[in-house]
Design a protein around this motif. Structure first.
Motif, mmCIF file in Angstrom:
data_model
loop_
_atom_site.group_PDB
_atom_site.id
_atom_site.type_symbol
_atom_site.label_atom_id
_atom_site.label_comp_id
_atom_site.label_asym_id
_atom_site.label_seq_id
_atom_site.Cartn_x
_atom_site.Cartn_y
_atom_site.Cartn_z
ATOM 1 N N ARG A 1 29.622 -58.944 -46.122
ATOM 2 C CA ARG A 1 31.056 -59.190 -45.903
ATOM 3 C C ARG A 1 31.878 -57.935 -46.158
ATOM 4 O O ARG A 1 32.811 -57.607 -45.424
ATOM 5 C CB ARG A 1 31.554 -60.306 -46.837
ATOM 6 C CG ARG A 1 31.246 -61.701 -46.310
ATOM 7 C CD ARG A 1 31.325 -62.762 -47.418
ATOM 8 N NE ARG A 1 30.241 -63.714 -47.231
ATOM 9 C CZ ARG A 1 30.400 -64.918 -46.659
ATOM 10 N NH1 ARG A 1 31.590 -65.308 -46.281
ATOM 11 N NH2 ARG A 1 29.370 -65.702 -46.486
ATOM 12 N N GLU A 2 31.517 -57.217 -47.235
ATOM 13 C CA GLU A 2 32.236 -55.971 -47.534
ATOM 14 C C GLU A 2 31.936 -54.906 -46.478
ATOM 15 O O GLU A 2 32.806 -54.111 -46.127
ATOM 16 C CB GLU A 2 31.864 -55.442 -48.920
ATOM 17 C CG GLU A 2 32.644 -56.062 -50.052
ATOM 18 C CD GLU A 2 34.147 -55.744 -50.007
ATOM 19 O OE1 GLU A 2 34.545 -54.743 -49.401
ATOM 20 O OE2 GLU A 2 34.913 -56.523 -50.589
ATOM 21 N N ALA A 3 30.694 -54.897 -45.996
ATOM 22 C CA ALA A 3 30.325 -53.904 -44.975
ATOM 23 C C ALA A 3 31.204 -54.071 -43.737
ATOM 24 O O ALA A 3 31.642 -53.092 -43.131
ATOM 25 C CB ALA A 3 28.844 -54.028 -44.625
ATOM 26 N N VAL A 4 31.471 -55.333 -43.376
ATOM 27 C CA VAL A 4 32.359 -55.603 -42.244
ATOM 28 C C VAL A 4 33.727 -54.944 -42.483
ATOM 29 O O VAL A 4 34.280 -54.267 -41.603
ATOM 30 C CB VAL A 4 32.502 -57.125 -42.036
ATOM 31 C CG1 VAL A 4 33.695 -57.461 -41.150
ATOM 32 C CG2 VAL A 4 31.209 -57.690 -41.445
ATOM 33 N N GLU A 5 34.256 -55.096 -43.685
ATOM 34 C CA GLU A 5 35.558 -54.494 -44.015
ATOM 35 C C GLU A 5 35.493 -52.968 -43.975
ATOM 36 O O GLU A 5 36.400 -52.303 -43.489
ATOM 37 C CB GLU A 5 36.010 -54.933 -45.414
ATOM 38 C CG GLU A 5 36.403 -56.398 -45.518
ATOM 39 C CD GLU A 5 37.519 -56.754 -44.538
ATOM 40 O OE1 GLU A 5 38.444 -55.949 -44.352
ATOM 41 O OE2 GLU A 5 37.435 -57.848 -43.950
ATOM 42 N N CYS A 6 34.408 -52.416 -44.521
ATOM 43 C CA CYS A 6 34.272 -50.953 -44.561
ATOM 44 C C CYS A 6 34.230 -50.365 -43.157
ATOM 45 O O CYS A 6 34.831 -49.329 -42.888
ATOM 46 C CB CYS A 6 33.010 -50.549 -45.324
ATOM 47 S SG CYS A 6 33.074 -50.959 -47.073
ATOM 48 N N ILE A 7 33.503 -51.033 -42.264
ATOM 49 C CA ILE A 7 33.379 -50.517 -40.890
ATOM 50 C C ILE A 7 34.723 -50.618 -40.168
ATOM 51 O O ILE A 7 35.132 -49.706 -39.463
ATOM 52 C CB ILE A 7 32.271 -51.274 -40.124
ATOM 53 C CG1 ILE A 7 30.934 -50.966 -40.781
ATOM 54 C CG2 ILE A 7 32.247 -50.884 -38.657
ATOM 55 C CD1 ILE A 7 29.852 -51.944 -40.417
ATOM 56 N N ARG A 8 35.418 -51.729 -40.367
ATOM 57 C CA ARG A 8 36.753 -51.893 -39.777
ATOM 58 C C ARG A 8 37.678 -50.743 -40.159
ATOM 59 O O ARG A 8 38.477 -50.282 -39.365
ATOM 60 C CB ARG A 8 37.410 -53.153 -40.342
ATOM 61 C CG ARG A 8 37.068 -54.387 -39.621
ATOM 62 C CD ARG A 8 37.912 -55.511 -40.249
ATOM 63 N NE ARG A 8 37.347 -56.793 -39.914
ATOM 64 C CZ ARG A 8 37.342 -57.291 -38.687
ATOM 65 N NH1 ARG A 8 37.877 -56.618 -37.692
ATOM 66 N NH2 ARG A 8 36.800 -58.467 -38.447
ATOM 67 N N ARG A 9 37.615 -50.318 -41.425
ATOM 68 C CA ARG A 9 38.530 -49.283 -41.916
ATOM 69 C C ARG A 9 38.034 -47.872 -41.659
ATOM 70 O O ARG A 9 38.768 -46.912 -41.901
ATOM 71 C CB ARG A 9 38.705 -49.463 -43.439
ATOM 72 C CG ARG A 9 39.483 -50.719 -43.802
ATOM 73 C CD ARG A 9 39.183 -51.169 -45.229
ATOM 74 N NE ARG A 9 39.441 -52.602 -45.373
ATOM 75 C CZ ARG A 9 40.292 -53.122 -46.245
ATOM 76 N NH1 ARG A 9 40.925 -52.348 -47.078
ATOM 77 N NH2 ARG A 9 40.487 -54.430 -46.281
#
Lengths: 296, 296
Positions: free
Chosen positions: A16-24
């Motif tokens: 879930r955090e990886a999704v956020e990191c890639i988005r940013r």
């Protein structure tokens, strides 16, 4: 510049955090999420069970349990997708995995970066730098206080344990205490389970305490930390003191380092690398000149 | 395994320590020392004015003042000798030097590692790692307390100053005070010299204090330190705290890092690199597998 298309495999804390990191992340695009079973999807990107459904993918971030990495990573490399994982075992198992993925990566002309979390991972790089600055001496790594994912899973796997949280508590200079909080099934016998946990090879009976609680919810916090300290020598100097301190939200740090490694995948020759084999500058979203201008 | 033959160019604080570091380094042999003028030689290795007198040399550690590096390094690269320097300017001058040495290194199929001290150097690598872990946020680097070689030289170059020690005192979060201790020639006017130092572009008039002393000897200590702190974000986590602390004997740390970089020279493709472009594992005296076994 063409964006790096990244998919996330697994959708637990780290996924879930990886999704956020890639988005940013500048220069990256989230291709989608691959899971064993697709639940409700609140993302604006596809969630699928087969990576082929996502179209072209440059890098797969494998946010799956460590024990699955040796089998899962080759599947992606064989499909021509670079892989990054946060494999968290040290020493021999890490060397074995690196060797295994190296063969798959070279055969398929792709890059695998393994152990791309914070320990192993960036902590390993810090330990290398500390040895380069002061080759004589001993480095101590003290973890916590924080929840150990590996030890929690080990405790949870014991029959009768409904859920468990294993806290890693630093005693200093590389020694740790484990406080294992357990929520038990109705019929379970606490004394027996406590003994089983203490006798599990994963735990040290002298330094493990088992505590029964009714509800683990208030205990579950993903904050963690580490202190790496070296008192060493360089040349004739005998009092070189080097120390790293980190306090972090654990899954976010792991996912962020994995995302940075995805970038490095696009800049390395085929093969499998641990983080210490990667030029640190290649973890950054800017080109080398800009990074030198800002950080050197 | 064939030992790396290293020579040390310059025999000041850093050069003397470099000799010690090479002596103690597994896999390295001290070819000798190159100086402008050979004084008394208490080493068991040759001290010469021309590197050719040392026989084959793989790497030259350039322990000469930073301002000489742009001219001295190409001389060695042209002779087919890899170079390592501790150039200590940041930003544009560093980029210019890297570009210049890159041309000489590629033309002669050799490796130059520039800025291979602790700042720029290992500190730069730490700043890169901190950005990789937490891309959002600001990194602060606080130096000292310790003697700044660069500022001491700048103060010393003012006519009437016999000798000077510029102390770097951390005020926190990237700001510093300079206390400049000066020993003056007999005819010199302290008030005038103090003003000249404060007006030198190298110093900030608001944060520079000049102090006259009769004898600098008791003040000259080569201990130094740094704190690098980042409070940043990774993914959704907004409170990632990363901190490095070092207290070191300055010339020994610089020399030791340069010696480690000499090793990396033998493992890189031709070109010029800053330390952040070098895989950290290649700074270590053991092969990659052994380093992973021990440190990852």
């Amino acid at each position: 510049m063409k964006k790096i298309r990244v998919c996330v495999v697994g959708f637990g804390n780290v996924g879930r955090e990886a999704v956020e990191c890639i988005r940013r992340a500048p220069g990256m695009k989230l291709a989608g999420v691959v899971r064993r079973a697709v639940g409700e999807n609140h993302l604006d990107r596809p969630m699928v069970t087969r990576v082929e459904e996502l179209g072209p993918v440059d890098v797969a971030l494998l946010a799956v349990p460590s024990r699955l990495i040796p089998e899962v990573a080759p599947l992606y490399l064989q499909k021509g997708i670079n892989t990054v994982d946060g494999y968290d075992l040290h020493g021999e198992p890490m060397l074995y995995l690196r060797d295994r993925l190296n063969r798959y990566a070279k055969k398929n002309e792709r890059v695998a970066i393994t152990g791309a979390g914070w320990d192993p991972g960036t902590d390993s790089v810090i330990r290398m730098l500390f040895e380069a600055v002061a080759p004589g001496g001993i480095t101590y790594t003290d973890f916590g206080p924080g929840m150990s994912m590996g030890h929690s899973v080990a405790a949870r796997s014991i029959p009768g344990v409904k859920d468990a949280v294993a806290m890693t508590l630093p005693l200093g200079y590389g020694r740790h205490r484990r406080d294992v909080y357990v929520e038990l099934n109705k019929e379970a016998d606490f004394a027996e389970i406590a003994e089983q946990i203490r006798e599990d090879p994963y735990f040290d009976p002298d330094r493990t305490e088992v505590i029964q609680v009714d509800d683990l919810t208030p205990i579950k916090v993903t904050g963690h930390g580490v202190r790496i300290a070296r008192a060493g020598s360089s040349g004739t100097a005998q009092n070189q003191l080097l120390e790293l301190n980190m306090r972090i939200t654990n899954p976010a740090a792991t996912a962020q380092i994995m995302a940075a490694a995805a970038r490095a995948c696009m800049r390395l020759k085929p093969g499998c690398y641990v983080l210490g084999e990667v030029p640190p500058i290649d973890l950054l979203p800017v080109d080398r000149e800009a990074a030198i201008q800002k950080l050197v």
